[in-house]
Design a protein around this motif. Sequence first.
Motif, PDB file in Angstrom:
ATOM      1  N   LEU A  98      11.705   7.835  -0.033  1.00  0.00           N
ATOM      2  CA  LEU A  98      10.756   6.936   0.749  1.00  0.00           C
ATOM      3  C   LEU A  98      11.253   5.429   0.881  1.00  0.00           C
ATOM      4  O   LEU A  98      11.572   4.957  -0.165  1.00  0.00           O
ATOM      5  CB  LEU A  98       9.367   6.902  -0.228  1.00  0.00           C
ATOM      6  CG  LEU A  98       8.550   8.397  -0.161  1.00  0.00           C
ATOM      7  CD1 LEU A  98       7.458   8.227  -1.247  1.00  0.00           C
ATOM      8  CD2 LEU A  98       8.008   8.538   1.126  1.00  0.00           C
ATOM      9  N   GLU A  99      10.880   4.976   2.073  1.00  0.00           N
ATOM     10  CA  GLU A  99      11.197   3.597   2.259  1.00  0.00           C
ATOM     11  C   GLU A  99      10.260   2.885   3.109  1.00  0.00           C
ATOM     12  O   GLU A  99       9.291   3.782   3.707  1.00  0.00           O
ATOM     13  CB  GLU A  99      12.576   3.477   3.056  1.00  0.00           C
ATOM     14  CG  GLU A  99      13.873   3.921   2.339  1.00  0.00           C
ATOM     15  CD  GLU A  99      15.036   3.556   3.089  1.00  0.00           C
ATOM     16  OE1 GLU A  99      14.921   3.499   4.105  1.00  0.00           O
ATOM     17  OE2 GLU A  99      16.040   3.256   2.308  1.00  0.00           O
ATOM     18  N   PRO A 100      10.082   1.691   3.299  1.00  0.00           N
ATOM     19  CA  PRO A 100       8.957   1.187   3.936  1.00  0.00           C
ATOM     20  C   PRO A 100       9.091   1.372   5.468  1.00  0.00           C
ATOM     21  O   PRO A 100      10.197   1.399   6.064  1.00  0.00           O
ATOM     22  CB  PRO A 100       9.091  -0.411   3.705  1.00  0.00           C
ATOM     23  CG  PRO A 100      10.348  -0.592   3.325  1.00  0.00           C
ATOM     24  CD  PRO A 100      10.759   0.688   2.658  1.00  0.00           C
ATOM     25  N   LYS A 101       7.955   1.696   6.181  1.00  0.00           N
ATOM     26  CA  LYS A 101       7.973   1.958   7.900  1.00  0.00           C
ATOM     27  C   LYS A 101       8.427   0.694   8.356  1.00  0.00           C
ATOM     28  O   LYS A 101       8.155  -0.421   7.648  1.00  0.00           O
ATOM     29  CB  LYS A 101       6.520   2.358   8.053  1.00  0.00           C
ATOM     30  CG  LYS A 101       5.987   3.664   7.635  1.00  0.00           C
ATOM     31  CD  LYS A 101       4.541   3.835   8.141  1.00  0.00           C
ATOM     32  CE  LYS A 101       3.941   5.210   7.441  1.00  0.00           C
ATOM     33  NZ  LYS A 101       2.703   5.276   7.895  1.00  0.00           N
ATOM     34  N   ASP A 110       0.852  -1.109  -0.068  1.00  0.00           N
ATOM     35  CA  ASP A 110       0.078  -0.132   0.039  1.00  0.00           C
ATOM     36  C   ASP A 110       0.789   1.170  -0.116  1.00  0.00           C
ATOM     37  O   ASP A 110       1.601   1.640   0.928  1.00  0.00           O
ATOM     38  CB  ASP A 110      -0.643  -0.118   1.408  1.00  0.00           C
ATOM     39  CG  ASP A 110      -2.129   1.133   1.064  1.00  0.00           C
ATOM     40  OD1 ASP A 110      -1.536   2.219   0.791  1.00  0.00           O
ATOM     41  OD2 ASP A 110      -3.294   0.945   1.620  1.00  0.00           O
ATOM     42  N   VAL A 111       0.717   2.010  -1.009  1.00  0.00           N
ATOM     43  CA  VAL A 111       1.636   3.239  -1.252  1.00  0.00           C
ATOM     44  C   VAL A 111       1.469   4.273   0.001  1.00  0.00           C
ATOM     45  O   VAL A 111       2.224   4.607   0.334  1.00  0.00           O
ATOM     46  CB  VAL A 111       1.544   3.667  -2.634  1.00  0.00           C
ATOM     47  CG1 VAL A 111       2.274   5.177  -2.745  1.00  0.00           C
ATOM     48  CG2 VAL A 111       2.011   2.919  -3.556  1.00  0.00           C
ATOM     49  N   GLU A 112       0.243   4.387   0.195  1.00  0.00           N
ATOM     50  CA  GLU A 112      -0.115   5.372   1.245  1.00  0.00           C
ATOM     51  C   GLU A 112       0.209   4.987   2.683  1.00  0.00           C
ATOM     52  O   GLU A 112       0.672   5.781   3.366  1.00  0.00           O
ATOM     53  CB  GLU A 112      -1.620   5.370   1.254  1.00  0.00           C
ATOM     54  CG  GLU A 112      -2.367   6.045  -0.268  1.00  0.00           C
ATOM     55  CD  GLU A 112      -1.883   7.336  -0.638  1.00  0.00           C
ATOM     56  OE1 GLU A 112      -1.889   8.268   0.096  1.00  0.00           O
ATOM     57  OE2 GLU A 112      -1.393   7.339  -1.813  1.00  0.00           O
ATOM     58  N   LYS A 113      -0.005   3.840   2.810  1.00  0.00           N
ATOM     59  CA  LYS A 113      -0.051   3.135   4.213  1.00  0.00           C
ATOM     60  C   LYS A 113       1.567   2.778   4.643  1.00  0.00           C
ATOM     61  O   LYS A 113       1.984   2.864   5.793  1.00  0.00           O
ATOM     62  CB  LYS A 113      -0.781   2.140   4.785  1.00  0.00           C
ATOM     63  CG  LYS A 113      -2.163   2.749   4.733  1.00  0.00           C
ATOM     64  CD  LYS A 113      -3.244   1.724   4.974  1.00  0.00           C
ATOM     65  CE  LYS A 113      -4.808   1.914   4.820  1.00  0.00           C
ATOM     66  NZ  LYS A 113      -5.510   1.138   4.744  1.00  0.00           N
ATOM     67  N   ASP A 114       2.213   2.271   3.687  1.00  0.00           N
ATOM     68  CA  ASP A 114       3.463   1.692   4.049  1.00  0.00           C
ATOM     69  C   ASP A 114       4.695   2.396   4.202  1.00  0.00           C
ATOM     70  O   ASP A 114       5.816   1.991   4.560  1.00  0.00           O
ATOM     71  CB  ASP A 114       3.916   0.318   2.837  1.00  0.00           C
ATOM     72  CG  ASP A 114       2.874  -0.638   2.940  1.00  0.00           C
ATOM     73  OD1 ASP A 114       2.049  -0.904   4.185  1.00  0.00           O
ATOM     74  OD2 ASP A 114       2.859  -1.687   2.034  1.00  0.00           O
ATOM     75  N   LEU A 115       4.565   3.670   3.533  1.00  0.00           N
ATOM     76  CA  LEU A 115       6.036   4.403   3.196  1.00  0.00           C
ATOM     77  C   LEU A 115       6.264   5.468   4.238  1.00  0.00           C
ATOM     78  O   LEU A 115       5.184   6.046   4.707  1.00  0.00           O
ATOM     79  CB  LEU A 115       5.989   4.638   1.692  1.00  0.00           C
ATOM     80  CG  LEU A 115       5.840   3.721   0.659  1.00  0.00           C
ATOM     81  CD1 LEU A 115       5.684   4.263  -0.702  1.00  0.00           C
ATOM     82  CD2 LEU A 115       7.120   2.711   0.790  1.00  0.00           C
ATOM     83  N   GLU A 116       7.635   6.082   4.384  1.00  0.00           N
ATOM     84  CA  GLU A 116       8.140   7.285   5.122  1.00  0.00           C
ATOM     85  C   GLU A 116       9.142   7.412   4.680  1.00  0.00           C
ATOM     86  O   GLU A 116       9.934   6.667   3.704  1.00  0.00           O
ATOM     87  CB  GLU A 116       7.927   6.984   6.541  1.00  0.00           C
ATOM     88  CG  GLU A 116       9.236   5.770   6.949  1.00  0.00           C
ATOM     89  CD  GLU A 116       9.274   5.678   8.590  1.00  0.00           C
ATOM     90  OE1 GLU A 116       8.286   5.893   9.246  1.00  0.00           O
ATOM     91  OE2 GLU A 116      10.098   4.796   9.083  1.00  0.00           O
ATOM     92  N   ILE A 117       9.407   8.950   4.818  1.00  0.00           N
ATOM     93  CA  ILE A 117      11.057   9.390   4.302  1.00  0.00           C
ATOM     94  C   ILE A 117      12.016   8.506   4.992  1.00  0.00           C
ATOM     95  O   ILE A 117      12.136   8.502   6.354  1.00  0.00           O
ATOM     96  CB  ILE A 117      11.201  10.766   4.622  1.00  0.00           C
ATOM     97  CG1 ILE A 117      10.044  11.510   3.818  1.00  0.00           C
ATOM     98  CG2 ILE A 117      12.723  11.062   4.173  1.00  0.00           C
ATOM     99  CD1 ILE A 117       9.902  11.752   2.222  1.00  0.00           C
ATOM    100  N   GLY A 118      12.957   7.862   4.442  1.00  0.00           N
ATOM    101  CA  GLY A 118      14.097   7.159   5.000  1.00  0.00           C
ATOM    102  C   GLY A 118      15.514   7.629   4.642  1.00  0.00           C
ATOM    103  O   GLY A 118      15.564   8.836   4.708  1.00  0.00           O
ATOM    104  N   ALA A 157       6.070  -2.079   8.117  1.00  0.00           N
ATOM    105  CA  ALA A 157       5.724  -2.353   6.836  1.00  0.00           C
ATOM    106  C   ALA A 157       6.932  -3.052   5.964  1.00  0.00           C
ATOM    107  O   ALA A 157       6.681  -3.336   4.823  1.00  0.00           O
ATOM    108  CB  ALA A 157       5.174  -1.289   5.821  1.00  0.00           C
ATOM    109  N   ILE A 158       7.821  -3.580   6.744  1.00  0.00           N
ATOM    110  CA  ILE A 158       9.143  -4.144   6.076  1.00  0.00           C
ATOM    111  C   ILE A 158       8.844  -5.640   5.905  1.00  0.00           C
ATOM    112  O   ILE A 158       8.198  -6.337   6.984  1.00  0.00           O
ATOM    113  CB  ILE A 158      10.249  -3.917   6.932  1.00  0.00           C
ATOM    114  CG1 ILE A 158      10.654  -2.362   7.060  1.00  0.00           C
ATOM    115  CG2 ILE A 158      11.584  -4.850   6.319  1.00  0.00           C
ATOM    116  CD1 ILE A 158      12.023  -2.098   7.770  1.00  0.00           C
ATOM    117  N   ARG A 159       8.521  -6.218   4.634  1.00  0.00           N
ATOM    118  CA  ARG A 159       8.358  -7.560   4.461  1.00  0.00           C
ATOM    119  C   ARG A 159       9.244  -8.228   3.600  1.00  0.00           C
ATOM    120  O   ARG A 159       9.288  -8.104   2.536  1.00  0.00           O
ATOM    121  CB  ARG A 159       6.944  -7.624   3.605  1.00  0.00           C
ATOM    122  CG  ARG A 159       5.676  -7.029   4.269  1.00  0.00           C
ATOM    123  CD  ARG A 159       4.464  -6.891   3.720  1.00  0.00           C
ATOM    124  NE  ARG A 159       3.737  -5.947   4.385  1.00  0.00           N
ATOM    125  CZ  ARG A 159       3.241  -4.717   3.904  1.00  0.00           C
ATOM    126  NH1 ARG A 159       4.022  -3.948   3.063  1.00  0.00           N
ATOM    127  NH2 ARG A 159       2.402  -3.974   4.447  1.00  0.00           N
TER     128      ARG A 159
END
Length: 192
Positions: free
Chosen positions: A102-105, A89-97, A108-110
Motif C-alpha cells: 500500500l502506498e499513497p494515491k 486517512d487510511v481509507e481514502k489515501d491508499l492504493e496498492i503500489g 494523496a501524496i503529501r
Amino acid sequence: MKKHLRNQLLEKRDSLTESQILEKSSEVFRQLKDCPIYIKSQQVMLYLSFRSEVRTEDIIKDLFQQGKRVFIPLTLPKTRELIISELLDVEKDLEIGNFGVLEPKKEAIRPVDPSILDLIIVPGVGFDQRGYRVGYGGGYYDRFLPKLDPSVPTVAPAFEVQLIDNVPTDSYDFPVQYIVTEDQFIDCKMYR
C-alpha cells in the motif's frame, strides 16, 4: 549469501499462521507503546505492513488517536529512494503500489522533509542484536536512514523468528537503534 538468508528468513516468517501473526503483532505493539521513544514521538514514519510482516494497523490507529502525525514511505524504483508522505486517512489515501505494498494515491501524496520526523519504524526480513537488518533487497532504507539526524530513533518491529545471530554486512548497510519483538525490547547500540 544475503539472498539465500533472506529466503530462509521469509520462509520462517511466512510459516506463522494468520492468528499467530495477529497475536504476536499485538504483543510487539504493547511493548512498543510502553517505550519512551514512542511515547515522546509526535511525527512518526512507519511502513504499511503486508504479507507476514509485523502488523502496523494498530500502531497507525493509536498514533491518530493520540493526535500524532503519521508518515509513510513511497518508493521510487528508478532511483531506489523513499519519499516521505503524510498519511491523513487510511481509507481514502491508499492504493496498492510498487511491490504490492500500500502506498499513497497520486492525489494523496503529501511529501515532507524527513528532518521533521522524530521516530522511524523500519521494516525488515531479519535482524541481529546489533540492529543490522536483512531487508527486501532494494536498499531503500540503507539509502534513506544515513541521511537522517542520528538523534532520530529508529526501531524495527520483528517476530522472534526473525532474529539471527549475525547479519552479513557491507559498508552501506545501516543498522537500526532498537528492535522490538513479542518477547523483548533490544537496545542494539549495546551490542555494537
